[in-house]
Design an enzyme around this catalytic site. Sequence first.
Site, PDB file in Angstrom:
ATOM      1  N   LYS A 168       0.810  -1.233   0.000  1.00 43.86           N
ATOM      2  CA  LYS A 168       0.000   0.000   0.000  1.00 43.86           C
ATOM      3  C   LYS A 168       0.843   1.284   0.000  1.00 43.86           C
ATOM      4  CE  LYS A 168      -4.522  -1.174   1.875  1.00 43.86           C
ATOM      5  NZ  LYS A 168      -5.507  -0.769   2.868  1.00 43.86           N
TER       6      LYS A 168
ATOM      7  N   ASP B 204     -10.377   3.845   1.087  1.00 40.23           N
ATOM      8  CA  ASP B 204     -10.746   3.488   2.465  1.00 40.23           C
ATOM      9  C   ASP B 204     -11.463   4.652   3.160  1.00 40.23           C
ATOM     10  OD1 ASP B 204      -9.881   0.868   2.541  1.00 40.23           O
ATOM     11  OD2 ASP B 204      -7.872   1.370   3.254  1.00 40.23           O
TER      12      ASP B 204
HETATM   13  P1  NAP Z   1      -2.110  -1.945  11.536  1.00 40.67           P
HETATM   14  O1  NAP Z   1      -1.539  -0.926  10.619  1.00 40.67           O
HETATM   15  O2  NAP Z   1      -1.266  -3.106  11.935  1.00 40.67           O
HETATM   16  O3  NAP Z   1      -2.581  -1.154  12.874  1.00 40.67           O
HETATM   17  C1  NAP Z   1      -3.133  -1.827  13.973  1.00 40.67           C
HETATM   18  C2  NAP Z   1      -3.199  -0.873  15.180  1.00 40.67           C
HETATM   19  O4  NAP Z   1      -3.783  -1.602  16.247  1.00 40.67           O
HETATM   20  C3  NAP Z   1      -1.838  -0.397  15.666  1.00 40.67           C
HETATM   21  O5  NAP Z   1      -1.984   0.900  16.187  1.00 40.67           O
HETATM   22  C4  NAP Z   1      -1.524  -1.404  16.782  1.00 40.67           C
HETATM   23  O6  NAP Z   1      -0.690  -0.888  17.782  1.00 40.67           O
HETATM   24  C5  NAP Z   1      -2.893  -1.611  17.358  1.00 40.67           C
HETATM   25  N1  NAP Z   1      -2.981  -2.895  18.055  1.00 40.67           N
HETATM   26  C6  NAP Z   1      -2.696  -4.108  17.557  1.00 40.67           C
HETATM   27  N2  NAP Z   1      -2.927  -5.056  18.491  1.00 40.67           N
HETATM   28  C7  NAP Z   1      -3.357  -4.411  19.606  1.00 40.67           C
HETATM   29  C8  NAP Z   1      -3.741  -4.829  20.905  1.00 40.67           C
HETATM   30  N3  NAP Z   1      -3.757  -6.128  21.256  1.00 40.67           N
HETATM   31  N4  NAP Z   1      -4.116  -3.872  21.799  1.00 40.67           N
HETATM   32  C9  NAP Z   1      -4.100  -2.571  21.466  1.00 40.67           C
HETATM   33  N5  NAP Z   1      -3.748  -2.111  20.242  1.00 40.67           N
HETATM   34  C10 NAP Z   1      -3.382  -3.022  19.319  1.00 40.67           C
HETATM   35  O7  NAP Z   1      -3.434  -2.583  10.948  1.00 40.67           O
HETATM   36  P2  NAP Z   1      -4.554  -1.836  10.042  1.00 40.67           P
HETATM   37  O8  NAP Z   1      -4.234  -2.056   8.607  1.00 40.67           O
HETATM   38  O9  NAP Z   1      -4.690  -0.454  10.551  1.00 40.67           O
HETATM   39  O10 NAP Z   1      -5.850  -2.719  10.350  1.00 40.67           O
HETATM   40  C11 NAP Z   1      -6.408  -2.713  11.646  1.00 40.67           C
HETATM   41  C12 NAP Z   1      -7.759  -3.427  11.679  1.00 40.67           C
HETATM   42  O11 NAP Z   1      -8.679  -2.777  10.824  1.00 40.67           O
HETATM   43  C13 NAP Z   1      -7.724  -4.884  11.232  1.00 40.67           C
HETATM   44  O12 NAP Z   1      -8.599  -5.618  12.035  1.00 40.67           O
HETATM   45  C14 NAP Z   1      -8.252  -4.828   9.809  1.00 40.67           C
HETATM   46  O13 NAP Z   1      -8.887  -6.028   9.426  1.00 40.67           O
HETATM   47  C15 NAP Z   1      -9.269  -3.713   9.928  1.00 40.67           C
HETATM   48  N6  NAP Z   1      -9.528  -3.025   8.652  1.00 40.67           N
HETATM   49  C16 NAP Z   1     -10.775  -3.129   8.122  1.00 40.67           C
HETATM   50  C17 NAP Z   1     -11.059  -2.488   6.936  1.00 40.67           C
HETATM   51  C18 NAP Z   1     -12.434  -2.598   6.359  1.00 40.67           C
HETATM   52  O14 NAP Z   1     -12.630  -2.296   5.183  1.00 40.67           O
HETATM   53  N7  NAP Z   1     -13.416  -2.987   7.135  1.00 40.67           N
HETATM   54  C19 NAP Z   1     -10.077  -1.740   6.264  1.00 40.67           C
HETATM   55  C20 NAP Z   1      -8.805  -1.650   6.849  1.00 40.67           C
HETATM   56  C21 NAP Z   1      -8.541  -2.309   8.051  1.00 40.67           C
HETATM   57  P3  NAP Z   1       0.919  -0.944  17.692  1.00 40.67           P
HETATM   58  O15 NAP Z   1       1.284  -0.046  16.559  1.00 40.67           O
HETATM   59  O16 NAP Z   1       1.363  -0.467  19.012  1.00 40.67           O
HETATM   60  O17 NAP Z   1       1.254  -2.397  17.407  1.00 40.67           O
END
Ligand code: NAP
Length: 284
Positions: A72, A108
């Site tokens: 991305k 998004d």
């Molecule tokens: P990402 O870049 O890895 O970011 C995840 C965030 O969550 C980071 O800030 C991380 O903190 C935090 N995190 C992870 N595990 C945690 C925990 N156990 N407790 C507290 N904070 C935690 O991932 P992303 O791409 O943003 O995606 C995140 C979520 O959104 C996923 O579930 C994904 O499936 C969903 N999503 C859905 C859509 C949709 O269209 N519905 C689109 C995009 C994403 P750290 O940085 O400190 O590790």
Amino acid sequence: MPVIGGKTKLLGVIGHPVEHSLSPVMHNAAIAALRLDYVYLPLPVTPENLPAAIAGFAAIGLVGFNVTIPHKQTILNFLSEVLPVAQAVGAVNTVWRTDKGWSGTNTDVAGFLAPLQIRYNRDWSQTVAVILGNGGAARAVAFGCAELGCAKIHVTGRNQTKLEEFKASWVNSNLNNLQVHTLEQLPRLIPQATLLVNTTPTGMYPKVEESPLSAATMAQLPPNAIVYDLIYNPRPTQLLRQAQQLQLATLDGLEMLVYQGAAALEIWLQQPIPVDVMRQSLEA
Ligand code: NAP
């Protein structure tokens, strides 16, 4: 079922891995409903093969493609035009071919906003948004909240350094009402939160009993709060079940997934997209 023939136009999604992607299902369902001669394919591309893949896509006249993890950000190096929304978010998820080369944007933000605006059409200028997490999806959500005109945007996370980097990355943007906080601040923020968005993976399958917030913390939300979880498996998540018990308004991640896909398909096909068909294909 549409027949693939000699004139069928090609769309797809690049990622590594890409096997789990739900995009082919929903895009091909919409293409079939529209009776168009297109097909949308999963295109597995490793990071080292990205330059060769992009050159190959141009060579075979691929119309456009979606971009998922881990490309991305790196895809930006291959684009001759990046729309402002994708520049601000710092990531591209949709690419299309033009006379000048590849153009890219990020749907998004539109995907996050569409269900909010369609289902909860309200004046957002008094809204206090609290975003759980500060990763890639949180960037699209924060930008979307600014687009809505939210009064305040609070981004929360567990890592102070990452939070400061998140804040600093918006310094040249119009997100001047964005503040970052560590998780200890949540008890103070939650009673003000009229839009709570979970962008962490907490509660995602298989850990379906987990929630990013305790029931006691959730009970502090104001009665007009909307709780929006970006997770789409399970439906509803534990967080949304807690919100439903409090009779709060809720939205799940399937809506965002559908609308970000529909926004991409509209760019490629240049016609109205059957959003309901895309949603039903995912539900099935
Ligand atoms: P990402 O870049 O890895 O970011 C995840 C965030 O969550 C980071 O800030 C991380 O903190 C935090 N995190 C992870 N595990 C945690 C925990 N156990 N407790 C507290 N904070 C935690 O991932 P992303 O791409 O943003 O995606 C995140 C979520 O959104 C996923 O579930 C994904 O499936 C969903 N999503 C859905 C859509 C949709 O269209 N519905 C689109 C995009 C994403 P750290 O940085 O400190 O590790």
